[in-house]
Write a protein that holds these residues in place. Structure first.
Motif, PDB file in Angstrom:
ATOM      1  N   UNK A   1      53.493  28.154 -37.560  1.00 43.35           N
ATOM      2  CA  UNK A   1      53.020  28.439 -38.921  1.00 43.35           C
ATOM      3  C   UNK A   1      53.810  27.629 -39.953  1.00 43.35           C
ATOM      4  N   UNK A   2      55.085  27.463 -39.752  1.00 44.05           N
ATOM      5  CA  UNK A   2      55.968  26.724 -40.672  1.00 44.05           C
ATOM      6  C   UNK A   2      57.197  26.282 -39.894  1.00 44.05           C
ATOM      7  N   UNK A   3      57.877  25.263 -40.418  1.00 40.24           N
ATOM      8  CA  UNK A   3      59.069  24.775 -39.706  1.00 40.24           C
ATOM      9  C   UNK A   3      60.052  24.176 -40.698  1.00 40.24           C
ATOM     10  N   UNK A   4      61.326  24.202 -40.301  1.00 40.85           N
ATOM     11  CA  UNK A   4      62.386  23.562 -41.082  1.00 40.85           C
ATOM     12  C   UNK A   4      63.343  22.889 -40.097  1.00 40.85           C
TER      13      UNK A   4
ATOM     14  N   UNK B   1      63.810  25.131 -36.730  1.00 42.47           N
ATOM     15  CA  UNK B   1      63.384  26.526 -36.648  1.00 42.47           C
ATOM     16  C   UNK B   1      61.912  26.602 -37.022  1.00 42.47           C
ATOM     17  N   UNK B   2      61.205  27.506 -36.352  1.00 35.05           N
ATOM     18  CA  UNK B   2      59.792  27.682 -36.680  1.00 35.05           C
ATOM     19  C   UNK B   2      59.451  29.139 -36.890  1.00 35.05           C
ATOM     20  N   UNK B   3      58.444  29.386 -37.712  1.00 27.41           N
ATOM     21  CA  UNK B   3      57.806  30.703 -37.737  1.00 27.41           C
ATOM     22  C   UNK B   3      56.585  30.560 -36.829  1.00 27.41           C
TER      23      UNK B   3
ATOM     24  N   UNK C   1      53.853  36.105 -37.668  1.00 27.60           N
ATOM     25  CA  UNK C   1      54.748  35.152 -37.024  1.00 27.60           C
ATOM     26  C   UNK C   1      56.182  35.681 -36.979  1.00 27.60           C
TER      27      UNK C   1
ATOM     28  N   UNK D   1      52.105  21.888 -39.148  1.00 27.39           N
ATOM     29  CA  UNK D   1      51.666  23.259 -39.346  1.00 27.39           C
ATOM     30  C   UNK D   1      50.379  23.454 -38.539  1.00 27.39           C
TER      31      UNK D   1
ATOM     32  N   UNK E   1      63.701  26.471 -47.732  1.00 23.37           N
ATOM     33  CA  UNK E   1      63.162  25.321 -46.991  1.00 23.37           C
ATOM     34  C   UNK E   1      61.844  25.694 -46.323  1.00 23.37           C
ATOM     35  N   UNK E   2      61.756  26.929 -45.788  1.00 22.15           N
ATOM     36  CA  UNK E   2      60.477  27.385 -45.232  1.00 22.15           C
ATOM     37  C   UNK E   2      59.394  27.377 -46.309  1.00 22.15           C
TER      38      UNK E   2
ATOM     39  N   UNK F   1      58.446  23.703 -46.989  1.00 25.35           N
ATOM     40  CA  UNK F   1      57.709  23.131 -45.858  1.00 25.35           C
ATOM     41  C   UNK F   1      56.268  23.639 -45.853  1.00 25.35           C
ATOM     42  N   UNK F   2      56.141  24.935 -46.041  1.00 22.29           N
ATOM     43  CA  UNK F   2      54.808  25.555 -46.012  1.00 22.29           C
ATOM     44  C   UNK F   2      53.966  25.098 -47.219  1.00 22.29           C
TER      45      UNK F   2
ATOM     46  N   UNK G   1      52.797  21.516 -46.557  1.00 17.35           N
ATOM     47  CA  UNK G   1      51.697  21.416 -45.590  1.00 17.35           C
ATOM     48  C   UNK G   1      50.409  22.044 -46.121  1.00 17.35           C
TER      49      UNK G   1
ATOM     50  N   UNK H   1      68.674  21.139 -45.380  1.00 17.03           N
ATOM     51  CA  UNK H   1      67.708  21.766 -44.475  1.00 17.03           C
ATOM     52  C   UNK H   1      66.347  21.193 -44.870  1.00 17.03           C
ATOM     53  N   UNK H   2      65.826  20.300 -44.016  1.00 16.90           N
ATOM     54  CA  UNK H   2      64.563  19.643 -44.345  1.00 16.90           C
ATOM     55  C   UNK H   2      63.497  20.673 -44.628  1.00 16.90           C
ATOM     56  N   UNK H   3      62.694  20.548 -45.692  1.00 13.42           N
ATOM     57  CA  UNK H   3      62.597  19.399 -46.602  1.00 13.42           C
ATOM     58  C   UNK H   3      63.474  19.476 -47.855  1.00 13.42           C
TER      59      UNK H   3
ATOM     60  N   UNK I   1      57.237  36.577 -41.678  1.00 15.44           N
ATOM     61  CA  UNK I   1      55.963  36.381 -40.987  1.00 15.44           C
ATOM     62  C   UNK I   1      54.893  37.326 -41.490  1.00 15.44           C
TER      63      UNK I   1
ATOM     64  N   UNK J   1      54.380  32.629 -47.640  1.00 11.22           N
ATOM     65  CA  UNK J   1      55.608  32.103 -48.230  1.00 11.22           C
ATOM     66  C   UNK J   1      55.354  30.856 -49.061  1.00 11.22           C
TER      67      UNK J   1
END
Lengths: 151, 386
Positions: free
Chosen positions: A74-77, A93-95, A104, A126, B147-148, B151-152, B155, B200-202, B249, B253
């Motif tokens: 679902x998401x990653x960092x 790390x991922x959700x 997730x 994603x 960062x999450x 990233x989300x 995307x 912590x990317x991004x 989850x 987010x």
């Protein structure tokens, strides 16, 4: 005025956190390469990791289900900085929403080339499928799953 | 309920403040706030105090800070301690408001103090605030959560959001050059941003707030007292707080939907129908660049997934039509438990016309915001000059 003193300090306190019956059963399942979730019969959501109650419906949950070891990212960092006292970088790390689950949860992503941060958007996506890679030796820990590998 | 106003604000210099102890830093803020509204500590009816204990490595520092709060021997003053993570400062403001609006007290002092620089690694401290059973293993802190989000967001809505995060990073650090109480004062360029390392990317170093020491004191008063003591107090027109699930989850987010719910409630209370037109300046809790963009959207200043458009049009920069964080924001200064109350203090100074070098012209309405927890709690306040 004289130079102000700084007095060094450190907290070193050990704890034992009760995981509760729901997470205990989940961790017990991981030993056998089984991933347990729990279903809310009111809203039909499947929570992984399992919980005692549905936060939306505010009812107790008792309907155990087993979900797949595959899922969706679902998401990653990606952690690049060493933070003192925390795991060594780089790591991703991922959700991850497992097949059969509604929501997730957090885990490591493995077998991913993290050497070039600017390439991350080409490497991780994603919505891509992932699969659990298990540790040979499992002792009832979230790390019985070593990481999730993108497919 | 009585009307409530802010009549005095005391900010301290921030950064690495190893020249003073925890209680001396609190005293510095309170002394300044009292002086600014010509009150004595004995004119204060009650005190609300906030800090996040583990950043400073002291459990319950109110035990020895009490003497700096005018709550030592001989005064018998009511005092309450509040700890709600990043929203601590906003919780202090809300609690001070409730104390006065209830009619129980005429003057309430809210004081937030924090010395984040005294710990070796703030993310290690933040890792003590995640689920200890499962999540803690993965080394999560606050930057990981942000960062999450980035990233989300990237995307889901905008693949080049980094270019807009760069704008936010630059605008806030430049605004801080106007603020004598800011910690980071960086005159940075696009090149500086893009050569800043990924933590912590991004998220890069320049997307992130510093570890600051600092304190802030704000004095809340009943309408009777405010009118007597202040020519132009900052009236509190609307306020509120909202909570959500801990579990990431479980909630979106890439969009702060619970902040959107809170904003609707608070603007209704403040009788603001078009926040984009009616709000003149916003002090948002932008601990990380992406969060400022997400806050534009949740508060209703931009559509979902389109907050970056405000940056394209220069709306939120210092000379824009709706400046955001003329103080430099949390991105420039983050003494955590004080940061939410600094937002309130800065918004109050703008409304009172006392923000000096960072004053925006013609401010009638200002908002102050804070987020905290696991991307989970929000507080919001509307202040007005009438």
């Amino acid at each position: 005025m004289s130079k102000p003193f700084e007095i060094p300090g450190k907290w070193e306190i050990e704890y034992k956190y009760a995981a509760g019956p729901y997470i205990s059963k989940f961790l017990e399942g991981l030993k056998e390469k089984k991933i347990f979730g729990i279903k809310c019969n009111s809203c039909k959501r499947v929570y992984v990791p399992p919980r005692m109650f549905c936060e939306r419906c505010y009812v107790e949950l008792n309907d155990w289900v087993e979900v797949k070891e595959t899922g969706t990212l679902e998401t990653f960092i990606v952690v690049y900085r060493k933070f003192y006292g925390l795991p060594d970088p780089p790591y991703a790390l991922g959700l991850i929403k497992l097949d059969g689950a509604s929501e997730s949860f957090l885990h490591y992503l493995g077998e991913v080339d993290l050497s070039r941060p600017e390439k991350i958007p080409e490497i991780l996506k994603q919505g891509q499928k992932v699969i659990a890679i298990w540790n040979e030796e499992r002792k009832g820990s979230i790390l019985d799953i070593k990481y999730f590998k993108p497919l | 309920m009585d009307k409530v106003a802010i009549i005095g604000v005391g900010l301290t210099k921030t950064g690495r403040r190893n020249d003073v102890s925890h209680q001396e830093l609190a005293f510095e803020a309170i002394k300044t706030a009292l002086k600014n509204c010509e009150l004595d500590i004995d004119d204060i009816d009650a005190v609300v105090y906030g800090t996040m204990d583990n950043f400073d490595g002291i459990s319950s520092p109110e035990r020895f800070d009490s003497i700096a709060l005018g709550c030592g021997r001989g005064r018998g003053k009511p005092m309450m301690k509040i700890t709600t993570g990043g929203t601590t400062g906003m919780s202090l403001a809300l609690t001070a408001y409730y104390h006065v609006a209830s009619g129980l007290y005429d003057t309430v002092l809210a004081i937030g103090v924090q010395k984040v620089s005294e710990n070796v690694e703030a993310q290690q401290v933040l890792n003590t605030a995640v689920d200890p059973i499962l999540d803690k293993t993965f080394g999560l802190g606050a930057i990981h959560a942000a960062a999450f989000q980035a990233s989300r967001y990237r995307s889901t809505y905008k693949s080049n959001i980094e270019d807009y995060m760069c704008n936010v990073a630059i605008i806030n650090r430049k605004n801080a050059l106007r603020n004598p109480f800011a910690h980071l004062k960086l005159n940075i360029t696009d090149d500086d941003y893009y050569s800043s390392p990924y933590l912590v990317w991004p998220l890069r170093l320049l997307d992130s707030c510093p570890s600051s020491d600092g304190a802030v004191a704000v004095i809340f008063a009943s309408s009777k007292v405010a009118k007597r003591l202040s020519e132009n107090p900052a009236w509190i027109k609307g306020l509120g707080y909202i909570s959500d699930s801990y579990w990431w989850g479980t909630k979106p987010i890439e969009f702060w939907d619970n902040l959107a719910i809170l904003a609707k409630r608070v603007f209704k209370m403040a009788k603001i129908s078009n926040p984009f037109k009616e709000i003149n300046v916003a002090e948002l809790y932008n601990a990380f660049t992406i969060q400022e963009i997400m806050e534009y959207e949740a508060i209703g200043l931009a559509k979902k997934g389109q907050g970056w458009k405000l940056l394209d049009e220069g709306i939120t920069c210092f000379h824009g039509s709706l400046p955001v964080c003329p103080s430099g924001g949390v991105l420039s200064t983050n003494p955590i438990a004080a940061s939410g109350l600094i937002r309130v203090a800065e918004a109050a100074l703008q409304v009172m016309g006392k923000a000096e070098g960072r004053q925006i012209d013609g401010v009638k309405n200002a908002i102050a915001h804070a987020w905290g927890g696991a991307l989970q709690f929000h507080g919001l306040m509307v202040l007005s000059n009438e």
